[in-house]
Design an enzyme around this catalytic site. Structure first.
Site, PDB file in Angstrom:
ATOM      1  N   ASP A  46       0.858  -1.175   0.000  1.00  0.00           N
ATOM      2  CA  ASP A  46       0.000   0.000   0.000  1.00  0.00           C
ATOM      3  C   ASP A  46       0.894   1.225   0.000  1.00  0.00           C
ATOM      4  O   ASP A  46       2.014   1.177   0.528  1.00  0.00           O
ATOM      5  CB  ASP A  46      -0.920   0.012   1.231  1.00  0.00           C
ATOM      6  CG  ASP A  46      -2.129   0.915   1.034  1.00  0.00           C
ATOM      7  OD1 ASP A  46      -1.942   2.151   0.986  1.00  0.00           O
ATOM      8  OD2 ASP A  46      -3.246   0.393   0.925  1.00  0.00           O
ATOM      9  N   ASP A  73       4.208   2.115  -4.354  1.00  0.00           N
ATOM     10  CA  ASP A  73       3.378   2.805  -5.336  1.00  0.00           C
ATOM     11  C   ASP A  73       3.202   1.852  -6.507  1.00  0.00           C
ATOM     12  O   ASP A  73       4.157   1.571  -7.244  1.00  0.00           O
ATOM     13  CB  ASP A  73       4.068   4.098  -5.782  1.00  0.00           C
ATOM     14  CG  ASP A  73       3.209   4.945  -6.708  1.00  0.00           C
ATOM     15  OD1 ASP A  73       2.302   4.386  -7.359  1.00  0.00           O
ATOM     16  OD2 ASP A  73       3.471   6.154  -6.806  1.00  0.00           O
ATOM     17  N   ASN A 100      -6.833  -5.612  -5.327  1.00  0.00           N
ATOM     18  CA  ASN A 100      -7.783  -4.689  -4.718  1.00  0.00           C
ATOM     19  C   ASN A 100      -7.475  -3.223  -4.991  1.00  0.00           C
ATOM     20  O   ASN A 100      -8.378  -2.393  -5.001  1.00  0.00           O
ATOM     21  CB  ASN A 100      -7.803  -4.926  -3.198  1.00  0.00           C
ATOM     22  CG  ASN A 100      -8.479  -3.803  -2.445  1.00  0.00           C
ATOM     23  OD1 ASN A 100      -9.704  -3.683  -2.447  1.00  0.00           O
ATOM     24  ND2 ASN A 100      -7.676  -2.953  -1.808  1.00  0.00           N
ATOM     25  N   TYR A 165     -12.003   6.005 -14.182  1.00  0.00           N
ATOM     26  CA  TYR A 165     -12.219   4.916 -13.222  1.00  0.00           C
ATOM     27  C   TYR A 165     -13.209   3.901 -13.787  1.00  0.00           C
ATOM     28  O   TYR A 165     -13.017   2.688 -13.680  1.00  0.00           O
ATOM     29  CB  TYR A 165     -12.739   5.499 -11.911  1.00  0.00           C
ATOM     30  CG  TYR A 165     -13.026   4.483 -10.832  1.00  0.00           C
ATOM     31  CD1 TYR A 165     -11.994   3.919 -10.091  1.00  0.00           C
ATOM     32  CD2 TYR A 165     -14.332   4.118 -10.526  1.00  0.00           C
ATOM     33  CE1 TYR A 165     -12.258   3.002  -9.075  1.00  0.00           C
ATOM     34  CE2 TYR A 165     -14.610   3.204  -9.517  1.00  0.00           C
ATOM     35  CZ  TYR A 165     -13.569   2.650  -8.795  1.00  0.00           C
ATOM     36  OH  TYR A 165     -13.834   1.743  -7.799  1.00  0.00           O
ATOM     37  N   LYS A 169     -12.386  -0.014 -14.341  1.00  0.00           N
ATOM     38  CA  LYS A 169     -13.134  -1.047 -13.632  1.00  0.00           C
ATOM     39  C   LYS A 169     -13.966  -1.914 -14.566  1.00  0.00           C
ATOM     40  O   LYS A 169     -14.194  -3.095 -14.294  1.00  0.00           O
ATOM     41  CB  LYS A 169     -14.012  -0.403 -12.554  1.00  0.00           C
ATOM     42  CG  LYS A 169     -13.234   0.025 -11.324  1.00  0.00           C
ATOM     43  CD  LYS A 169     -12.515  -1.156 -10.683  1.00  0.00           C
ATOM     44  CE  LYS A 169     -11.801  -0.795  -9.409  1.00  0.00           C
ATOM     45  NZ  LYS A 169     -11.096  -1.948  -8.810  1.00  0.00           N
ATOM     46  N   VAL A 198     -19.527   0.982  -0.888  1.00  0.00           N
ATOM     47  CA  VAL A 198     -19.051   0.513   0.413  1.00  0.00           C
ATOM     48  C   VAL A 198     -18.699   1.718   1.286  1.00  0.00           C
ATOM     49  O   VAL A 198     -17.984   2.628   0.851  1.00  0.00           O
ATOM     50  CB  VAL A 198     -17.827  -0.404   0.241  1.00  0.00           C
ATOM     51  CG1 VAL A 198     -17.363  -0.929   1.597  1.00  0.00           C
ATOM     52  CG2 VAL A 198     -18.162  -1.562  -0.696  1.00  0.00           C
ATOM     53  N   THR A 200     -16.534   2.936   3.336  1.00  0.00           N
ATOM     54  CA  THR A 200     -15.203   3.082   3.896  1.00  0.00           C
ATOM     55  C   THR A 200     -15.071   4.477   4.502  1.00  0.00           C
ATOM     56  O   THR A 200     -15.892   5.368   4.247  1.00  0.00           O
ATOM     57  CB  THR A 200     -14.128   2.899   2.821  1.00  0.00           C
ATOM     58  OG1 THR A 200     -14.287   3.945   1.838  1.00  0.00           O
ATOM     59  CG2 THR A 200     -14.253   1.542   2.135  1.00  0.00           C
TER      60      THR A 200
END
Length: 258
Positions: A46, A73, A100, A165, A169, A198, A200
């Protein structure tokens, strides 16, 4: 009946080696924690060092084996592949890969430049293929494996404000289905898990407002908020031997939105 913090036990995951990209926070952190609770040996990368260190400490304090982790990265494919190799040298060949890592930064069609587009793909699309490339030889040595690619329902519900995005995806299912036959010959399974909205910390802080609350009530069939742990439950199943004949599929976890 409300959601519980407990997870089903998958005996086949005990001792299994797992690599997670973007595992330091959000959905990724829930996935790392869930595998650790199953007794798996987990590694993750991460870009967020502080959150990653805190997750590792929290996992150990919960009585589980602390995950191997490295600040990375993922736009630097060489660094990503080096991390996977170094983690495998310590933990053994990876039986499970969870792709992920993602970033849903908002942007308009008019603002996109070639450099920005390439940057979005370098985070949201490219790392998955090269992570797969890195773990497949080890999975072949193990005689089997499970790859879980995180997709999204955002593009399927025609969500706006992130065209790059959405492009990235929407390609996840193509990656999953395009590799299923080739990998399946070596009993390597590959599936997509597509989360809904979600809750988060990032989503709540940046995007959830009164209008969003109304959208949740209007579109979800279930009244509860979708949490990172709900996505982790599906990932655990697909990584386990319980899903041994599941491959080339998309599994949607969105409280019935789509």
């Amino acid at each position: 009946m409300t959601a519980s913090s407990s997870l089903a036990i998958h005996p086949s995951l005990s001792g299994r080696t797992v690599f997670v990209t973007g595992g330091g926070s959000g959905i990724g952190a829930a996935i790392v924690s869930a595998f650790a609770a199953q007794g798996a040996r987990v590694a993750f990368v991460d870009i967020a060092e502080a959150a990653s260190a805190e997750l590792a400490q929290r996992t150990a304090q919960a009585g589980h084996v602390a995950p191997w982790w490295r600040a990375c990265d993922v736009r630097d494919i060489g660094a990503l592949q080096a991390a996977i190799a170094d983690a495998a040298a310590e933990l053994g060949d990876f039986a499970v890969l969870v792709n992920n890592v993602a970033s849903d930064d908002r942007h308009t069609l008019e603002s996109v430049t070639p450099d920005y587009y390439d940057n979005r793909m370098a985070i949201n699309e490219r790392p998955a293929l090269f992570a797969i490339q890195s773990v497949v030889p080890g999975m072949k040595r193990l005689g089997a494996g499970s790859i879980v690619n995180l997709g999204s329902t955002g593009w399927q519900t025609k969500g706006s404000g992130y065209p790059c995005y959405a492009i990235a995806k929407s390609s996840v299912n193509g990656l999953t289905r395009g590799l299923a036959v080739e990998l399946g010959r070596d009993r390597i399974r590959i599936n997509t898990v597509s989360p809904g909205w979600v809750m988060t910390e990032r989503q709540v802080a940046l995007w959830l407002d009164a209008e969003g609350e109304q959208a949740l009530k209007r579109n979800q069939c279930l009244p509860d908020r979708l949490m990172p742990e709900d996505i982790a439950r599906m990932v655990l199943f697909l990584a386990s031997d319980d899903a041994r004949m599941c491959t080339a599929q998309e599994f949607t976890v969105d409280a019935g939105w789509t």
